[in-house]
Scaffold this motif. Structure first.
Motif, PDB file in Angstrom:
ATOM      1  N   SER A 222      62.211  44.862  50.104  1.00 46.32           N
ATOM      2  CA  SER A 222      62.278  43.428  50.392  1.00 46.32           C
ATOM      3  C   SER A 222      60.890  42.947  50.788  1.00 46.32           C
ATOM      4  O   SER A 222      60.132  43.654  51.456  1.00 46.32           O
ATOM      5  N   SER A 223      60.606  41.742  50.355  1.00 42.44           N
ATOM      6  CA  SER A 223      59.308  41.129  50.652  1.00 42.44           C
ATOM      7  C   SER A 223      59.561  39.694  51.094  1.00 42.44           C
ATOM      8  O   SER A 223      60.249  38.939  50.397  1.00 42.44           O
ATOM      9  N   HIS A 224      59.018  39.338  52.247  1.00 38.93           N
ATOM     10  CA  HIS A 224      59.229  38.002  52.802  1.00 38.93           C
ATOM     11  C   HIS A 224      57.884  37.373  53.122  1.00 38.93           C
ATOM     12  O   HIS A 224      57.063  37.953  53.840  1.00 38.93           O
ATOM     13  N   ASN A 225      57.663  36.197  52.594  1.00 38.77           N
ATOM     14  CA  ASN A 225      56.410  35.468  52.834  1.00 38.77           C
ATOM     15  C   ASN A 225      56.766  34.087  53.357  1.00 38.77           C
ATOM     16  O   ASN A 225      57.413  33.296  52.673  1.00 38.77           O
ATOM     17  N   SER A 226      56.356  33.788  54.587  1.00 46.12           N
ATOM     18  CA  SER A 226      56.715  32.531  55.236  1.00 46.12           C
ATOM     19  C   SER A 226      55.451  31.801  55.694  1.00 46.12           C
ATOM     20  O   SER A 226      54.573  32.399  56.325  1.00 46.12           O
ATOM     21  N   THR A 227      55.389  30.510  55.379  1.00 46.58           N
ATOM     22  CA  THR A 227      54.280  29.658  55.813  1.00 46.58           C
ATOM     23  C   THR A 227      54.868  28.419  56.474  1.00 46.58           C
ATOM     24  O   THR A 227      55.670  27.713  55.854  1.00 46.58           O
ATOM     25  N   SER A 228      54.502  28.169  57.725  1.00 46.11           N
ATOM     26  CA  SER A 228      55.074  27.021  58.442  1.00 46.11           C
ATOM     27  C   SER A 228      53.986  26.289  59.225  1.00 46.11           C
ATOM     28  O   SER A 228      53.058  26.898  59.752  1.00 46.11           O
TER      29      SER A 228
END
Length: 479
Positions: A222-228
């Motif tokens: 699994s790969s998760h990329n979050s930008t906030s």
């Protein structure tokens, strides 16, 4: 040609040469060449986080009280001489400027090398489990909490003079001007940001190949990329201005054998208030894969083998902008040049002239605004290239691949303006009553009445009020 991009057109043979194809910066997991009945378990986790927080808490309280007086003079009960009261000007000038802190940031997220997992060449009846997880989070929070409270009280007086009960003299009261100038400027903090989310390398690549009969091979990744980005302005302005200017309320009464004159100066109030709430400006680029979402291959495994690959890639981009603005302006002005009396005088002319009484009030309110440019990640064009080829009889092969891309933008403005202006200007309410002129006698000593005159001139009383309110606005450009 981009070396980080693996295309299915290179063929199965090239894909089997897996080690040379994965990028140098990838997180590599290889389980290979283990004997029959072997059990191998690999679990990897890679986390990359970039978090920035900027906060300004500003509170300013300004209280100004001015009291200027040149009046309250008396010249009473004089005999045989001229009487004159001349007062100077009484003015107040107040300027207040408040500027809260601002936040400026440029943030770039980190880069991970993707995930490359190879399970190859393991013996019969081998059991291999490989799990790889990676996350790349980039966040920026900017907040301005601003409270300004301004209170201004001015009192200017040149009046309240008396020249009463004088005998055999001329009486003059001349008052100076009484003016107030008040200027208040409030500027709340602002937020400016440029944020670029981290890059996730080439995503997830999984190869299960050449394993023996009855082998059980499981690969999960699994790969998760979050930008906030979050920008908030909480603004509270309260301005209270009270001005009192007086050149009137003078008395020249009960004088005998003289002329009487009252001349009052101007009484003016000029108030200007400018409020500007916080502004949000953002340029946001969501993070993503630098090449493509990944490749999955299950190739050349033995009979009765069980091969399972599960892959999930998620990209999230979120922007929140909020302005909460409350502005209250309370302005009260009282300007007076009137309320003068020149009554019960005997033997002379009476002149009563009042100056102008004016109020000028201008209020300018601008609420916070949100402006955003958002670029969503779009690097799933070649996501999840899947190949299941050349596996043995009765093999059980499954692939579960999902790609998730979400972009959310939230812009909110809550604005409340409360403007209260009260102005009162007076040049009237003057009296020159019950006066008696000088007796006139003929050559024989007979009384022929009295001579003398009474005149009253009032100046202008004007109020000019201007208000400009600009509500919040939202601007969004999305790509």
């Amino acid at each position: 040609m981009n070396k980080q991009k693996i295309t299915y057109a290179l063929g199965i043979a090239a894909f089997l040469g897996s080690a040379a194809l994965f990028p140098a910066l990838a997180d590599d997991t290889t389980v290979a060449g283990n004997g029959a009945f072997s059990a191998s378990q690999v679990q990897t986790s890679s986390n990359n986080a970039t978090n920035v927080s900027q906060t300004n808490n500003t509170q300013a309280t300004n209280t100004v009280n001015t009291n200027n007086n040149t009046g309250n003079n008396s010249a009473d009960f004089n005999t045989g001489s001229s009487v004159s009261i001349n007062t100077g000007a009484a003015n107040a000038q107040v300027g207040i400027s408040n500027t809260a802190g601002s936040n400026v940031a440029q943030v770039s997220g980190g880069t991970s090398g993707g995930q490359n997992t190879t399970v190859a060449g393991n013996g019969a009846f081998s059991n291999t489990n490989a799990n790889a997880n990676s996350s790349n989070n980039t966040s920026l929070s900017q907040a301005n909490n601003t409270t300004f409270t301004n209170t201004v009280n001015t009192s200017n007086n040149t009046g309240n003079n008396s020249a009463d009960f004088n005998t055999g003299s001329n009486v003059n009261i001349n008052t100076g001007n009484a003016n107030a100038w008040v200027g208040i400027q409030n500027t709340a903090g602002s937020n400016q940001a440029a944020v670029s989310g981290g890059s996730g390398g080439t995503g997830t690549n999984a190869l299960v190949a050449g394993n023996g009969a009855f082998s059980d091979n499981n690969v999960g990744s699994s790969s998760h990329n979050s930008t906030s980005l979050s920008q908030t302005n909480n603004t509270n302005f309260t301005n209270s201005v009270n001005t009192y200017n007086n050149t009137g309320k003078n008395s020249a009464d009960f004088n005998t054998g003289s002329s009487v004159s009252i001349n009052t100066g101007d009484a003016n109030a000029f108030v200007g208030i400018s409020n500007m709430a916080g502004q949000n400006s953002a340029y946001l680029v969501g993070g993503g894969m630098s090449g493509y979402g990944g490749s999955i291959a299950i190739l050349g495994n033995g009979a009765f083998s069980s091969n399972n690959v599960s892959q999930r890639n998620a990209l999230k981009t979120a922007l929140t902008q909020e302005n909460l603005t409350y502005v209250a302006n309370y302005v009260n002005t009282m300007n007076n040049t009137g309320n003068n009396t020149a009554s019960f005088n005997t033997g002379g002319a009476v002149y009563l002239t009042t100056g102008n009484a004016n109020a000028g009030v201008n209020i300018f309110n601008t609420a916070g605004s949100n402006e955003a440019w958002v670029v969503s990640p779009s690097y799933f064009a070649n996501a999840a290239e899947i190949a299941i080829l050349g596996n043995g009889a009765f093999s059980d092969n499954s692939v579960n691949a999902s790609q998730y891309n979400k972009t959310s933008v939230h812009q909110k403005n809550h604005t409340m303006f409360d403007n209260t202006v009260n102005t009162k200007n007076n040049t009237g309410h003057n009296s020159s009553d019950y006066g008696t002129g000088t007796p006139i006698y003929d050559s024989y000593g007979n009384w022929n009445g009295n001579s003398g005159m009474s005149s009253s001139y009032s100046g202008g009383a004007n109020a000019g009020v201007g208000m400009y309110n600009l509500a919040s606005s939202n601007s969004l450009s999305s790509y």
